[in-house]
Design a protein around this motif. Structure first.
Motif, mmCIF file in Angstrom:
data_model
loop_
_atom_site.group_PDB
_atom_site.id
_atom_site.type_symbol
_atom_site.label_atom_id
_atom_site.label_comp_id
_atom_site.label_asym_id
_atom_site.label_seq_id
_atom_site.Cartn_x
_atom_site.Cartn_y
_atom_site.Cartn_z
ATOM 1 N N ASN A 115 21.863 36.434 43.673
ATOM 2 C CA ASN A 115 22.280 35.520 42.607
ATOM 3 C C ASN A 115 23.795 35.394 42.606
ATOM 4 O O ASN A 115 24.503 36.295 43.060
ATOM 5 C CB ASN A 115 21.798 36.041 41.250
ATOM 6 N N PRO A 116 24.333 34.291 42.093
ATOM 7 C CA PRO A 116 25.787 34.120 42.052
ATOM 8 C C PRO A 116 26.461 35.242 41.255
ATOM 9 O O PRO A 116 25.985 35.659 40.216
ATOM 10 C CB PRO A 116 25.970 32.779 41.352
ATOM 11 N N SER A 117 27.574 35.732 41.784
ATOM 12 C CA SER A 117 28.306 36.834 41.181
ATOM 13 C C SER A 117 29.534 36.296 40.457
ATOM 14 O O SER A 117 30.344 35.563 41.033
ATOM 15 C CB SER A 117 28.737 37.819 42.268
ATOM 16 N N ALA A 118 29.705 36.671 39.197
ATOM 17 C CA ALA A 118 30.856 36.221 38.408
ATOM 18 C C ALA A 118 32.157 36.777 38.975
ATOM 19 O O ALA A 118 33.187 36.101 38.971
ATOM 20 C CB ALA A 118 30.689 36.639 36.953
ATOM 21 N N GLU A 119 32.130 38.005 39.481
ATOM 22 C CA GLU A 119 33.334 38.607 40.063
ATOM 23 C C GLU A 119 33.786 37.852 41.310
ATOM 24 O O GLU A 119 34.977 37.626 41.515
ATOM 25 C CB GLU A 119 33.065 40.067 40.405
ATOM 26 N N ALA A 120 32.846 37.465 42.148
ATOM 27 C CA ALA A 120 33.177 36.722 43.361
ATOM 28 C C ALA A 120 33.750 35.353 43.013
ATOM 29 O O ALA A 120 34.685 34.872 43.669
ATOM 30 C CB ALA A 120 31.950 36.581 44.241
ATOM 31 N N MET A 121 33.219 34.740 41.966
ATOM 32 C CA MET A 121 33.737 33.433 41.547
ATOM 33 C C MET A 121 35.145 33.562 40.977
ATOM 34 O O MET A 121 35.992 32.699 41.208
ATOM 35 C CB MET A 121 32.799 32.802 40.538
ATOM 36 N N ASP A 122 35.405 34.642 40.242
ATOM 37 C CA ASP A 122 36.759 34.868 39.733
ATOM 38 C C ASP A 122 37.749 35.030 40.879
ATOM 39 O O ASP A 122 38.870 34.515 40.818
ATOM 40 C CB ASP A 122 36.792 36.104 38.828
ATOM 41 N N ARG A 123 37.347 35.731 41.930
ATOM 42 C CA ARG A 123 38.233 35.889 43.087
ATOM 43 C C ARG A 123 38.464 34.554 43.783
ATOM 44 O O ARG A 123 39.567 34.272 44.239
ATOM 45 C CB ARG A 123 37.639 36.896 44.067
ATOM 46 N N ALA A 124 37.434 33.718 43.862
ATOM 47 C CA ALA A 124 37.573 32.419 44.528
ATOM 48 C C ALA A 124 38.486 31.487 43.739
ATOM 49 O O ALA A 124 39.212 30.677 44.318
ATOM 50 C CB ALA A 124 36.205 31.774 44.713
ATOM 51 N N LEU A 125 38.475 31.594 42.419
ATOM 52 C CA LEU A 125 39.272 30.704 41.573
ATOM 53 C C LEU A 125 40.615 31.300 41.176
ATOM 54 O O LEU A 125 41.378 30.655 40.455
ATOM 55 C CB LEU A 125 38.478 30.349 40.312
ATOM 56 N N ALA A 126 40.924 32.509 41.627
ATOM 57 C CA ALA A 126 42.153 33.185 41.218
ATOM 58 C C ALA A 126 43.411 32.411 41.617
ATOM 59 O O ALA A 126 44.391 32.394 40.878
ATOM 60 C CB ALA A 126 42.204 34.590 41.803
ATOM 61 N N SER A 127 43.382 31.748 42.752
ATOM 62 C CA SER A 127 44.580 31.025 43.197
ATOM 63 C C SER A 127 44.846 29.771 42.372
ATOM 64 O O SER A 127 45.944 29.224 42.408
ATOM 65 C CB SER A 127 44.459 30.650 44.669
ATOM 66 N N PHE A 128 43.858 29.317 41.610
ATOM 67 C CA PHE A 128 44.038 28.127 40.788
ATOM 68 C C PHE A 128 44.522 28.452 39.381
ATOM 69 O O PHE A 128 44.880 27.556 38.633
ATOM 70 C CB PHE A 128 42.726 27.335 40.684
ATOM 71 N N LYS A 129 44.527 29.721 39.023
ATOM 72 C CA LYS A 129 44.954 30.125 37.685
ATOM 73 C C LYS A 129 46.457 30.407 37.711
ATOM 74 O O LYS A 129 46.955 31.098 38.597
ATOM 75 C CB LYS A 129 44.219 31.383 37.226
ATOM 76 N N PHE A 130 47.185 29.872 36.735
ATOM 77 C CA PHE A 130 48.616 30.101 36.634
ATOM 78 C C PHE A 130 48.895 30.890 35.372
ATOM 79 O O PHE A 130 48.465 30.515 34.293
ATOM 80 C CB PHE A 130 49.383 28.776 36.569
ATOM 81 N N SER A 131 49.645 31.988 35.525
ATOM 82 C CA SER A 131 50.013 32.766 34.349
ATOM 83 C C SER A 131 51.207 32.131 33.648
ATOM 84 O O SER A 131 51.388 32.278 32.457
ATOM 85 C CB SER A 131 50.332 34.206 34.740
#
Length: 117
Positions: free
Chosen positions: A69-85
């Protein structure tokens, strides 16, 4: 009523061990689609706008957990480069023609007519 043994529209009975095999095949087939959809939902919830076609280039096997099943942790890693602090560009309030950042100061009015100088 029609006889299920002769009716071509009724499904054939599936053995109990075959049902698990079919279920596993279907889950494997649709897990990639589900992972892509989950990434889009995760991005929308985080306020991230993904580029067109981004999910087409993802390796969806890396977005799945051990259970398939899709993993939330893996999705967070995939989208990490799109998040700006912090914002990608610094605040440019003092740059440009007016460096004070506030309203323009009043200039004394001088007539351009040479006779009045």
């Amino acid at each position: 009523m029609s006889d299920p043994r002769t009716d071509s529209h009724s499904p054939e009975p599936v053995p109990a061990d075959g049902a698990d095999t079919i279920r596993a095949e279907v889950q494997q087939e649709y897990s990639a689609r589900l992972a892509r959809a989950e990434v889009k939902v995760h991005a929308a919830q985080a306020g991230i706008s993904l580029p067109d076609g981004f999910t087409d280039y993802l390796d969806t096997s890396k977005l799945l957990g051990e259970d398939g099943n899709p993993s939330a942790e893996a999705m967070d890693r995939a989208l990490a480069s799109f998040k700006f602090s912090e914002p990608p560009f610094p605040h440019v309030a003092g740059a440009g023609h007016n460096r004070s950042g506030g309203p323009m100061p009043e200039r004394p009015r001088v007539s351009l007519d040479v006779r009045k100088r």
